[in-house]
Design a protein around this motif. Structure first.
Motif, PDB file in Angstrom:
ATOM      1  N   SER A 106       0.772  -1.055   0.262  1.00  0.00           N
ATOM      2  CA  SER A 106       0.069   0.033  -0.043  1.00  0.00           C
ATOM      3  C   SER A 106       0.929   1.149   0.070  1.00  0.00           C
ATOM      4  O   SER A 106       0.720   2.169  -0.695  1.00  0.00           O
ATOM      5  N   THR A 107       1.932   1.151   0.722  1.00  0.00           N
ATOM      6  CA  THR A 107       2.985   2.506   0.901  1.00  0.00           C
ATOM      7  C   THR A 107       3.572   2.609  -0.501  1.00  0.00           C
ATOM      8  O   THR A 107       3.650   3.614  -1.039  1.00  0.00           O
ATOM      9  N   VAL A 108       4.024   1.506  -0.936  1.00  0.00           N
ATOM     10  CA  VAL A 108       4.799   1.648  -2.748  1.00  0.00           C
ATOM     11  C   VAL A 108       3.709   2.284  -3.336  1.00  0.00           C
ATOM     12  O   VAL A 108       4.029   2.969  -4.151  1.00  0.00           O
ATOM     13  N   HIS A 109       2.560   1.718  -3.397  1.00  0.00           N
ATOM     14  CA  HIS A 109       1.450   2.171  -4.359  1.00  0.00           C
ATOM     15  C   HIS A 109       1.242   3.702  -4.400  1.00  0.00           C
ATOM     16  O   HIS A 109       1.349   4.524  -5.234  1.00  0.00           O
ATOM     17  N   GLU A 110       1.218   3.974  -3.016  1.00  0.00           N
ATOM     18  CA  GLU A 110       0.759   5.499  -2.626  1.00  0.00           C
ATOM     19  C   GLU A 110       1.905   6.361  -3.210  1.00  0.00           C
ATOM     20  O   GLU A 110       1.970   7.508  -3.502  1.00  0.00           O
ATOM     21  N   VAL A 111       2.936   5.803  -2.947  1.00  0.00           N
ATOM     22  CA  VAL A 111       4.534   6.499  -3.048  1.00  0.00           C
ATOM     23  C   VAL A 111       4.594   6.668  -4.747  1.00  0.00           C
ATOM     24  O   VAL A 111       4.858   7.767  -5.219  1.00  0.00           O
ATOM     25  N   GLY A 112       4.067   5.846  -5.618  1.00  0.00           N
ATOM     26  CA  GLY A 112       3.999   5.951  -6.706  1.00  0.00           C
ATOM     27  C   GLY A 112       3.046   7.076  -7.342  1.00  0.00           C
ATOM     28  O   GLY A 112       3.664   7.935  -8.318  1.00  0.00           O
ATOM     29  N   HIS A 113       1.985   7.340  -6.594  1.00  0.00           N
ATOM     30  CA  HIS A 113       1.129   8.314  -7.072  1.00  0.00           C
ATOM     31  C   HIS A 113       1.804   9.652  -6.562  1.00  0.00           C
ATOM     32  O   HIS A 113       1.807  10.531  -7.349  1.00  0.00           O
ATOM     33  N   ALA A 114       2.405   9.611  -5.331  1.00  0.00           N
ATOM     34  CA  ALA A 114       2.965  10.831  -4.735  1.00  0.00           C
ATOM     35  C   ALA A 114       4.237  11.263  -5.534  1.00  0.00           C
ATOM     36  O   ALA A 114       4.562  12.499  -5.929  1.00  0.00           O
ATOM     37  N   ALA A 115       5.072  10.171  -6.094  1.00  0.00           N
ATOM     38  CA  ALA A 115       6.339  10.603  -6.907  1.00  0.00           C
ATOM     39  C   ALA A 115       5.939  11.390  -8.233  1.00  0.00           C
ATOM     40  O   ALA A 115       6.455  12.191  -8.563  1.00  0.00           O
ATOM     41  N   TYR A 116       4.732  10.767  -8.887  1.00  0.00           N
ATOM     42  CA  TYR A 116       4.170  11.528 -10.016  1.00  0.00           C
ATOM     43  C   TYR A 116       4.026  13.024  -9.749  1.00  0.00           C
ATOM     44  O   TYR A 116       4.474  13.832 -10.396  1.00  0.00           O
ATOM     45  N   GLU A 117       3.384  13.195  -8.430  1.00  0.00           N
ATOM     46  CA  GLU A 117       2.712  14.928  -8.257  1.00  0.00           C
ATOM     47  C   GLU A 117       4.224  15.303  -7.817  1.00  0.00           C
ATOM     48  O   GLU A 117       4.293  16.656  -8.163  1.00  0.00           O
ATOM     49  N   GLN A 118       5.047  14.749  -6.948  1.00  0.00           N
ATOM     50  CA  GLN A 118       6.372  15.544  -6.591  1.00  0.00           C
ATOM     51  C   GLN A 118       7.252  15.700  -7.980  1.00  0.00           C
ATOM     52  O   GLN A 118       8.142  16.645  -8.114  1.00  0.00           O
ATOM     53  N   GLY A 119       7.141  14.882  -8.930  1.00  0.00           N
ATOM     54  CA  GLY A 119       7.868  14.883 -10.007  1.00  0.00           C
ATOM     55  C   GLY A 119       7.602  15.942 -11.337  1.00  0.00           C
ATOM     56  O   GLY A 119       8.352  15.905 -12.467  1.00  0.00           O
ATOM     57  N   VAL A 120       6.376  16.433 -11.230  1.00  0.00           N
ATOM     58  CA  VAL A 120       5.907  17.385 -11.940  1.00  0.00           C
ATOM     59  C   VAL A 120       6.821  18.777 -12.181  1.00  0.00           C
ATOM     60  O   VAL A 120       7.210  19.277 -11.282  1.00  0.00           O
ATOM     61  N   ASP A 121       6.840  19.132 -13.193  1.00  0.00           N
ATOM     62  CA  ASP A 121       7.953  20.247 -13.379  1.00  0.00           C
ATOM     63  C   ASP A 121       7.433  21.390 -12.526  1.00  0.00           C
ATOM     64  O   ASP A 121       6.382  21.923 -12.640  1.00  0.00           O
ATOM     65  N   PRO A 122       8.129  22.061 -11.574  1.00  0.00           N
ATOM     66  CA  PRO A 122       7.783  22.915 -10.748  1.00  0.00           C
ATOM     67  C   PRO A 122       7.149  24.129 -11.474  1.00  0.00           C
ATOM     68  O   PRO A 122       6.256  24.935 -10.844  1.00  0.00           O
ATOM     69  N   ALA A 123       7.636  24.499 -12.447  1.00  0.00           N
ATOM     70  CA  ALA A 123       7.080  25.719 -13.021  1.00  0.00           C
ATOM     71  C   ALA A 123       5.442  25.709 -13.550  1.00  0.00           C
ATOM     72  O   ALA A 123       4.989  26.443 -13.735  1.00  0.00           O
ATOM     73  N   TYR A 124       5.058  24.458 -13.581  1.00  0.00           N
ATOM     74  CA  TYR A 124       3.514  24.265 -13.456  1.00  0.00           C
ATOM     75  C   TYR A 124       2.754  24.328 -12.280  1.00  0.00           C
ATOM     76  O   TYR A 124       1.607  23.975 -12.311  1.00  0.00           O
ATOM     77  N   ALA A 125       3.401  24.530 -11.361  1.00  0.00           N
ATOM     78  CA  ALA A 125       2.839  24.444  -9.739  1.00  0.00           C
ATOM     79  C   ALA A 125       1.657  25.403  -9.981  1.00  0.00           C
ATOM     80  O   ALA A 125       1.450  26.572 -10.265  1.00  0.00           O
ATOM     81  N   LEU A 126       0.367  25.128  -9.062  1.00  0.00           N
ATOM     82  CA  LEU A 126      -0.808  25.870  -9.202  1.00  0.00           C
ATOM     83  C   LEU A 126      -1.224  26.227 -10.274  1.00  0.00           C
ATOM     84  O   LEU A 126      -2.035  27.214 -10.543  1.00  0.00           O
ATOM     85  N   THR A 127      -1.227  25.432 -11.440  1.00  0.00           N
ATOM     86  CA  THR A 127      -1.779  25.546 -12.730  1.00  0.00           C
ATOM     87  C   THR A 127      -2.563  24.239 -13.012  1.00  0.00           C
ATOM     88  O   THR A 127      -2.109  23.250 -12.536  1.00  0.00           O
ATOM     89  N   PRO A 128      -3.211  24.283 -14.172  1.00  0.00           N
ATOM     90  CA  PRO A 128      -3.834  22.992 -14.517  1.00  0.00           C
ATOM     91  C   PRO A 128      -2.771  21.838 -14.976  1.00  0.00           C
ATOM     92  O   PRO A 128      -3.151  20.588 -14.927  1.00  0.00           O
ATOM     93  N   LEU A 129      -1.908  22.335 -15.419  1.00  0.00           N
ATOM     94  CA  LEU A 129      -0.568  21.264 -15.720  1.00  0.00           C
ATOM     95  C   LEU A 129       0.113  20.920 -14.557  1.00  0.00           C
ATOM     96  O   LEU A 129       1.173  19.884 -14.708  1.00  0.00           O
ATOM     97  N   GLY A 130       0.096  21.230 -13.380  1.00  0.00           N
ATOM     98  CA  GLY A 130       0.721  20.850 -12.255  1.00  0.00           C
ATOM     99  C   GLY A 130       0.268  19.586 -11.487  1.00  0.00           C
ATOM    100  O   GLY A 130       0.679  19.478 -10.048  1.00  0.00           O
ATOM    101  N   ARG A 131      -0.550  18.903 -11.991  1.00  0.00           N
ATOM    102  CA  ARG A 131      -0.742  17.649 -11.610  1.00  0.00           C
ATOM    103  C   ARG A 131      -0.838  16.577 -12.624  1.00  0.00           C
ATOM    104  O   ARG A 131      -0.578  16.712 -13.767  1.00  0.00           O
ATOM    105  N   GLY A 132      -0.963  15.126 -12.119  1.00  0.00           N
ATOM    106  CA  GLY A 132      -1.132  14.044 -13.027  1.00  0.00           C
ATOM    107  C   GLY A 132      -2.211  14.268 -13.931  1.00  0.00           C
ATOM    108  O   GLY A 132      -2.977  14.908 -13.582  1.00  0.00           O
ATOM    109  N   VAL A 133      -2.188  13.892 -15.165  1.00  0.00           N
ATOM    110  CA  VAL A 133      -2.898  14.254 -16.391  1.00  0.00           C
ATOM    111  C   VAL A 133      -4.133  13.507 -16.102  1.00  0.00           C
ATOM    112  O   VAL A 133      -5.255  14.072 -16.604  1.00  0.00           O
TER     113      VAL A 133
END
Length: 489
Positions: free
Chosen positions: A252-279
């Motif tokens: 369960s932890t590794v699964h949720e880390v996969g989700h979280a790593a996606y969000e943490q891995g998005v280009d910081p330039a997209y933060a708080l914009t529609p591109l700033g999260r998983g598609v």
């Protein structure tokens, strides 16, 4: 400032408020006192009313009309904003707020019904949720398929018809592989023993670090149903423990880390914009599932996990080779999140079919438990014993997430495609994983997929990363190769 600049400034505030709403949801599932449920529902409904008003603000239409995007990033931002603006405008503010309020309350009611195995107590609540979701679907569909309209919230561009075709191609080979494995004279032993919670949470933390989770921008808590929440610089995950089943906690932890790593891995330039999260949720699930399964359940990585468990719990009853079989053994079970890789998608297909019937009105909520139990026994060969093993096991329907379930299997399909490409791109993958080292693999995923966030449509995001059009063959080939070896097929 240009119309585009004005629009993006406004959008950043909307995105920030959306993150606040998400944090309320995280709090509700982790540390909120039980007595706060009704008040929290009113808080969430009020915030949803504010968000709805912002998303349909007439100025958005004016800015969209006047904006002149320069480059693919600006064009993608406008594409997402226009899509949300048009969809939100179809749903009355009254309905949006009522959905937020009702699903906030029903979540707690589901948890109580699940704890007492009482579907009858929850059925009237779910009837209300389904009625509201059907009303919303009719607003969004504009004469089209209501279920497709809900599915579009989680996987833009997907349709039930296309997914049904893909799932239909998966089922025969999955069933054949399951039946052959269970009939094989080679049967891996199960891990036995009792594993204290403190030790499980310690290894859970080690796993999160091994897979690159950034604790300066996140945290791990416990929840009834593990989940990931947030984006950018605040991405939180949860897990759960069971004394006799440590793999439940670890994967369960590794699964949720996969989700979280996606969000943490998005280009910081997209933060708080529609591109700033998983598609999309399908692409999101591709990350959680490839972290959990192709990497985390591999023979190489389970050798490292075996050493970590031995360090924390002392000598195990299985050596490293047998431990790999224990991690991956096919087994009877009722719970989707605890299923083995081979049978997991059969759990999803059951839910996909039932929720389509609920939204279409061909299945009444009062008949849902009976329908679930009959379908489960037909698919798995043994009866459901209580509601918490069946119709009440998942939180999704209680919070109105109709259209979410199929993205789990779509994510598995995407993960199969990505893993095929990853193995070619990282020739030392097995050697790395045997040392608990995932940086080359997770770095490849971050570079080729995660950093793009919402820049490209979902299927294009995966196709750009793996180099070919996504299809079910790589997943099926991977499963047959892996489990054929484990079970001597």
């Amino acid at each position: 400032m240009s119309a585009y600049d004005d629009l993006m400034a406004f959008q950043r505030e909307t995105e920030a408020l959306g993150e606040v709403a998400g944090r309320l949801g995280w709090d509700q599932e982790t540390v909120m006192p039980l007595g706060a449920a009704e008040q929290r529902a009113d808080e969430i409904a009020a915030l949803e009313g504010v968000l709805h008003a912002r998303r349909v603000d007439p100025r958005i239409g004016e800015w969209l009309e006047a904006a002149k995007p320069e480059g693919e990033v600006a064009a993608a931002q406008l594409r997402h904003i226009r899509r949300v603006y048009e969809r939100t405008a179809r749903v009355p503010a009254r309905l949006a707020a009522e959905l937020a309020r009702v699903t906030s309350v029903s979540q707690g009611q589901w948890a109580r019904a699940r704890a007492t195995d009482d579907f009858a107590a929850f059925a009237p609540v779910l009837e209300n949720v389904v009625a509201l979701k059907r009303e919303e679907a009719d607003c969004l569909a504009a004469g089209g398929d209501p279920y497709d309209a809900l599915l579009d919230d989680f996987e833009p561009g997907a349709t039930a018809a296309n997914l049904s075709e893909m799932f239909g191609a998966l089922r025969p080979r999955l069933v054949a592989l399951r039946d052959a494995a269970l009939a094989s004279p080679v049967q891996p032993a199960a891990l036995e023993g009792e594993f204290p919670e403190t030790g499980q949470l310690e290894i859970s933390r080690r796993l999160a670090i091994a897979f690159g989770y950034d604790f300066t921008r996140g945290r791990i808590d416990k929840a009834v149903h593990p989940f990931s929440s947030g984006s950018g610089n605040d991405v939180r995950i949860t897990t759960r423990t069971a004394p006799l089943d440590p793999f439940n906690c670890f994967y369960s932890t590794v699964h949720e880390v996969g989700h979280a790593a996606y969000e943490q891995g998005v280009d910081p330039a997209y933060a708080l914009t529609p591109l700033g999260r998983g598609v999309s949720m399908g692409v999101h699930e591709s990350q959680s599932r490839i972290y959990e399964n192709q990497l985390g359940r591999s023979q190489a990585f389970t050798g490292w996990l075996h050493s970590q468990m031995s360090d924390v719990f002392g000598d195990l009853d299985l050596g490293a080779g047998a431990f790999y079989g224990a991690v991956n053994r096919l087994h009877r079970g009722f719970i989707r999140t605890e299923s083995d890789e081979v049978q997991y998608n059969l759990h999803v297909l059951l839910r996909f079919d039932l929720e389509r019937q609920l939204i279409a009105g061909s299945l009444a909520v009062g008949d849902l438990e009976e329908a679930w139990n009959a379908r489960f026994e037909a698919d798995f060969g043994y009866p459901v014993e209580r509601a918490s093993q069946g119709v009440l096991q998942d939180v999704h329907w209680s919070v109105g997430l109709f259209g979410y379930f199929p993205t789990y299997t779509l994510g598995n399909v995407y993960a199969g495609c990505l893993y095929r490409a990853l193995r070619e791109a990282v020739p030392d993958l097995e050697a790395d994983l045997s040392q608990g080292e995932t940086a080359a693999a997770t770095g490849w995923l971050r570079e080729h997929l995660q950093r793009h966030g919402g820049l490209y449509p979902p299927r294009e995001t995966v196709e750009r990363a793996c180099g070919f059009a996504p299809n079910e063959e790589p997943l099926l080939d991977y499963l047959e190769e892996k489990f054929g070896a484990i079970y001597g097929l």
